[in-house]
Design a protein around this motif. Structure first.
Motif, mmCIF file in Angstrom:
data_model
loop_
_atom_site.group_PDB
_atom_site.id
_atom_site.type_symbol
_atom_site.label_atom_id
_atom_site.label_comp_id
_atom_site.label_asym_id
_atom_site.label_seq_id
_atom_site.Cartn_x
_atom_site.Cartn_y
_atom_site.Cartn_z
ATOM 1 N N LEU A 36 0.825 -1.206 0.000
ATOM 2 C CA LEU A 36 0.000 0.000 0.000
ATOM 3 C C LEU A 36 0.859 1.256 0.000
ATOM 4 N N ALA A 39 2.231 1.685 -3.455
ATOM 5 C CA ALA A 39 1.209 2.131 -4.408
ATOM 6 C C ALA A 39 1.067 3.646 -4.400
ATOM 7 N N ALA A 40 1.348 4.271 -3.253
ATOM 8 C CA ALA A 40 1.220 5.723 -3.135
ATOM 9 C C ALA A 40 2.394 6.474 -3.749
ATOM 10 N N VAL A 128 -3.269 8.004 3.421
ATOM 11 C CA VAL A 128 -2.728 6.648 3.355
ATOM 12 C C VAL A 128 -3.029 6.013 4.700
ATOM 13 N N TYR A 154 -4.980 6.099 -0.555
ATOM 14 C CA TYR A 154 -4.524 4.715 -0.660
ATOM 15 C C TYR A 154 -4.878 4.058 0.661
ATOM 16 N N LEU A 190 -7.169 -2.333 -5.672
ATOM 17 C CA LEU A 190 -5.828 -2.878 -5.853
ATOM 18 C C LEU A 190 -5.746 -4.356 -5.492
ATOM 19 N N MET A 208 -7.884 -3.271 -0.574
ATOM 20 C CA MET A 208 -7.030 -2.092 -0.733
ATOM 21 C C MET A 208 -7.496 -1.345 -1.970
ATOM 22 N N SER A 210 -7.266 2.455 -4.316
ATOM 23 C CA SER A 210 -6.623 3.746 -4.580
ATOM 24 C C SER A 210 -7.630 4.684 -5.234
ATOM 25 N N GLU A 212 -7.264 8.501 -7.184
ATOM 26 C CA GLU A 212 -6.375 9.577 -7.623
ATOM 27 C C GLU A 212 -7.221 10.706 -8.204
#
Length: 294
Positions: A36, A39-40, A128, A154, A190, A208, A210, A212
């Motif tokens: 995680l 991923a950010a 996050v 995230y 994700l 999980m 995300s 954006e």
């Protein structure tokens, strides 16, 4: 980052244990925590908000990658445990409070800390977190509508919330969060997570996810408050036809004088139900309502 045994030892030392009523389920799979954070794509200019500090396990992985970590924990016992873990970090700001001032706003002290960090750092503002189940949706909705919108999120959330984040019109989980996210950015699930990667094991599956932010999308919305009010008005009565929902209008929407004209200009059939409308149609309605209310 901490293993299950580490977390159990810290809790025992503080004379406390996980509280189900606060949605305290600790992520104990270190590989998933790293996934995680990766991923950010954090960097030394980014400002991160973490909601649900817990014992500081996930916080440690975030703090080494970002410029400033602002982390919020409601439980005083956990706050003190995490505080002892952060002595090696000079970029962590802790708060012991409810992240929400009310359902529709983040605590002002937290927002002030974000503003202060933004004066020093030029990176993104991100959420996050392994979000506590009882506040996740409200936190994310408020970080979309501002006053300081997040550039990305995230998070780990209940699978039901993940489905809601990604839902499209006519899907059973389509609602306020779905519309806000689709109207302002892009959502990706994700990974789905079994209960076994948490301790204690929750009764539900998780995921999980995300988000954006897409600034071009967001700029189509003339006034975020009116947009949120429009979504709340209609999705609050999702089984009624649109024309029947408008009698419940309040706030800025009380000043809308000719709803039939709004629907016609927005190219929306007033006999439709709110769950059938696309995010773009909600934007069109909100923009017209905002123009009428000025």
């Amino acid at each position: 980052m901490q293993t299950k045994q580490d977390i159990q030892r810290l809790l025992a030392g503080a004379g406390t244990q996980p509280k189900h009523r606060l949605g305290q389920n600790f992520l104990i799979d270190l590989n998933l925590m790293r996934l995680l954070v990766e991923a950010a794509h954090l960097n030394a200019q980014d400002i991160v908000l973490e909601v649900g500090t817990g014992t500081g396990s996930f916080s440690e992985g975030i703090a080494v990658e970002c410029g400033r970590l602002i982390t919020v924990e409601y439980d005083t016992a956990l706050f003190k445990i995490a505080q002892a873990q952060f002595t090696q970090f000079d970029n962590v700001r802790q708060f012991n409070m409810d992240i929400l001032e009310n359902k529709n706003s983040i605590q002002q002290e937290v927002l002030d800390a974000v503003k202060e960090a933004q004066q020093e750092l030029s990176g993104r503002f991100l959420l996050v977190a392994n979000l506590p189940y009882n506040v996740g949706s409200s936190v994310m909705a408020n970080l979309i509508t501002g006053p300081i919108p997040a550039d990305g999120m995230y998070v780990t959330v209940q699978k039901e919330v993940a489905d809601r984040m990604a839902a499209t019109p006519n899907h059973p989980e389509y609602g306020t969060l779905s519309i806000l996210m689709a109207a302002t950015g892009n959502v990706h699930i994700l990974r789905k997570l079994p209960a076994s990667v948490f301790w204690p094991r929750p009764q539900v599956e998780s995921a999980m996810v995300s988000f954006e932010r897409d600034q071009k999308k967001a700029e189509q919305i003339h006034d975020m408050q009116t947009f949120r009010e429009v979504i709340s008005l209609f999705m609050g009565h999702r089984r009624k036809m649109l024309k029947a929902c408008v009698k419940f209008a309040e706030g800025n929407l009380e000043h809308v004088r000719h709803w039939p004209d709004v629907f016609e200009e927005a190219v929306v059939d007033s006999h439709c139900r709110p769950e059938e409308l696309t995010p773009k149609q909600y934007i069109n309605i909100a923009n017209l309502c905002y123009e009428q209310s000025r």
